[in-house]
Design a protein around this motif. Sequence first.
Motif, PDB file in Angstrom:
ATOM      1  N   GLU A   1      44.036 104.249 -33.026  1.00  0.00           N
ATOM      2  CA  GLU A   1      42.928 104.993 -32.401  1.00  0.00           C
ATOM      3  C   GLU A   1      42.428 106.085 -33.349  1.00  0.00           C
ATOM      4  O   GLU A   1      41.226 106.247 -33.559  1.00  0.00           O
ATOM      5  CB  GLU A   1      43.378 105.610 -31.081  1.00  0.00           C
ATOM      6  CG  GLU A   1      42.250 106.326 -30.339  1.00  0.00           C
ATOM      7  CD  GLU A   1      42.679 106.877 -28.997  1.00  0.00           C
ATOM      8  OE1 GLU A   1      41.886 107.613 -28.388  1.00  0.00           O
ATOM      9  OE2 GLU A   1      43.798 106.559 -28.555  1.00  0.00           O
ATOM     10  N   LEU A   2      43.371 106.819 -33.949  1.00  0.00           N
ATOM     11  CA  LEU A   2      42.996 107.858 -34.915  1.00  0.00           C
ATOM     12  C   LEU A   2      42.325 107.231 -36.136  1.00  0.00           C
ATOM     13  O   LEU A   2      41.311 107.732 -36.627  1.00  0.00           O
ATOM     14  CB  LEU A   2      44.235 108.637 -35.357  1.00  0.00           C
ATOM     15  CG  LEU A   2      44.023 109.644 -36.499  1.00  0.00           C
ATOM     16  CD1 LEU A   2      43.037 110.718 -36.082  1.00  0.00           C
ATOM     17  CD2 LEU A   2      45.359 110.258 -36.919  1.00  0.00           C
TER      18      LEU A   2
ATOM     19  N   ASP B   1      48.583 104.858 -36.190  1.00  0.00           N
ATOM     20  CA  ASP B   1      47.844 105.281 -34.999  1.00  0.00           C
ATOM     21  C   ASP B   1      46.441 104.688 -35.114  1.00  0.00           C
ATOM     22  O   ASP B   1      45.553 105.267 -35.742  1.00  0.00           O
ATOM     23  CB  ASP B   1      47.791 106.809 -34.929  1.00  0.00           C
ATOM     24  CG  ASP B   1      47.121 107.316 -33.652  1.00  0.00           C
ATOM     25  OD1 ASP B   1      46.335 106.557 -33.053  1.00  0.00           O
ATOM     26  OD2 ASP B   1      47.353 108.479 -33.275  1.00  0.00           O
TER      27      ASP B   1
ATOM     28  N   GLU C   1      48.074  99.305 -41.188  1.00  0.00           N
ATOM     29  CA  GLU C   1      49.081  99.787 -40.250  1.00  0.00           C
ATOM     30  C   GLU C   1      50.483  99.638 -40.826  1.00  0.00           C
ATOM     31  O   GLU C   1      51.361 100.464 -40.572  1.00  0.00           O
ATOM     32  CB  GLU C   1      48.959  99.015 -38.941  1.00  0.00           C
ATOM     33  CG  GLU C   1      49.885  99.498 -37.848  1.00  0.00           C
ATOM     34  CD  GLU C   1      49.701  98.701 -36.570  1.00  0.00           C
ATOM     35  OE1 GLU C   1      50.418  98.986 -35.594  1.00  0.00           O
ATOM     36  OE2 GLU C   1      48.852  97.786 -36.542  1.00  0.00           O
TER      37      GLU C   1
ATOM     38  N   SER D   1      40.609 104.512 -36.323  1.00  0.00           N
ATOM     39  CA  SER D   1      39.257 104.074 -35.971  1.00  0.00           C
ATOM     40  C   SER D   1      38.284 105.252 -35.954  1.00  0.00           C
ATOM     41  O   SER D   1      37.162 105.153 -36.460  1.00  0.00           O
ATOM     42  CB  SER D   1      39.274 103.385 -34.608  1.00  0.00           C
ATOM     43  OG  SER D   1      37.971 103.005 -34.226  1.00  0.00           O
ATOM     44  N   VAL D   2      38.723 106.374 -35.392  1.00  0.00           N
ATOM     45  CA  VAL D   2      37.877 107.576 -35.332  1.00  0.00           C
ATOM     46  C   VAL D   2      37.537 108.060 -36.740  1.00  0.00           C
ATOM     47  O   VAL D   2      36.377 108.370 -37.053  1.00  0.00           O
ATOM     48  CB  VAL D   2      38.583 108.694 -34.537  1.00  0.00           C
ATOM     49  CG1 VAL D   2      37.838 110.025 -34.704  1.00  0.00           C
ATOM     50  CG2 VAL D   2      38.663 108.327 -33.063  1.00  0.00           C
TER      51      VAL D   2
END
Length: 225
Positions: free
Chosen positions: A12-13, A10, A32, A15-16
């Motif tokens: 997006e997760l 994931d 990944e 990156s956060v």
Amino acid sequence: MIKIAMIEDDLELASVLCQYLKQFNIEVTNYEEPYLALSALKVNKYDLIILDLTLPGMDGLDVCKAIVKDFDIPIIISSARSDITDKVTALKMGADDYLPKPYDPRELEVRIKTILRRFNHSNAQEEPKNKTFVLDEKKKEITKNGKYIKLTAAEFEVLSLLIKREGFVISREDIFENSDILNQDYESSGSLAVIINRIRHKIEDDSKETQYLHTIRGMGYKFIQ
């Protein structure tokens, strides 16, 4: 700086979490693909692994098993799976913690530091076996075959880092990044090379025939005993 390998598809997760943890001096490299992560662990030194269970190409539990088998590194499972069986299996395999998604990044940061504190303390308590060089961080001492090596503060800092990362190539940048004494003035003046040479004269049986502290051209230094 704490260096972490995250295995998370994931993006997006990932990156956060990378951005959030950066403010706590925690550098996260996300992979990944699990096979790429396992290959990276063979050449890079990480302090901890954050592992998702639902991954492309390889189940997270199999990744956990492979890491525990080949590496001595703490693992936090970060997963949306709610099955208690997965949690029990992961912990039995050797994972150190299981954090179900979704969770607050603040909790992850606290768990990382708690696990590393426990892991590092445990390692410090273990008596080194058949080691020529022994580092005692509390006493700020390094011995060779039981004999104290007289080192300057800068020499101790560099040699202790090399000993703690024995077998891994440590770049000049890593040495400066993990140093409280060395700075860019040392780098620009070439003083790091001077420090390395002084260390060699103190630890090698023959400073012209390197046995322990090796220069890896274009990459950095490696300590082997």
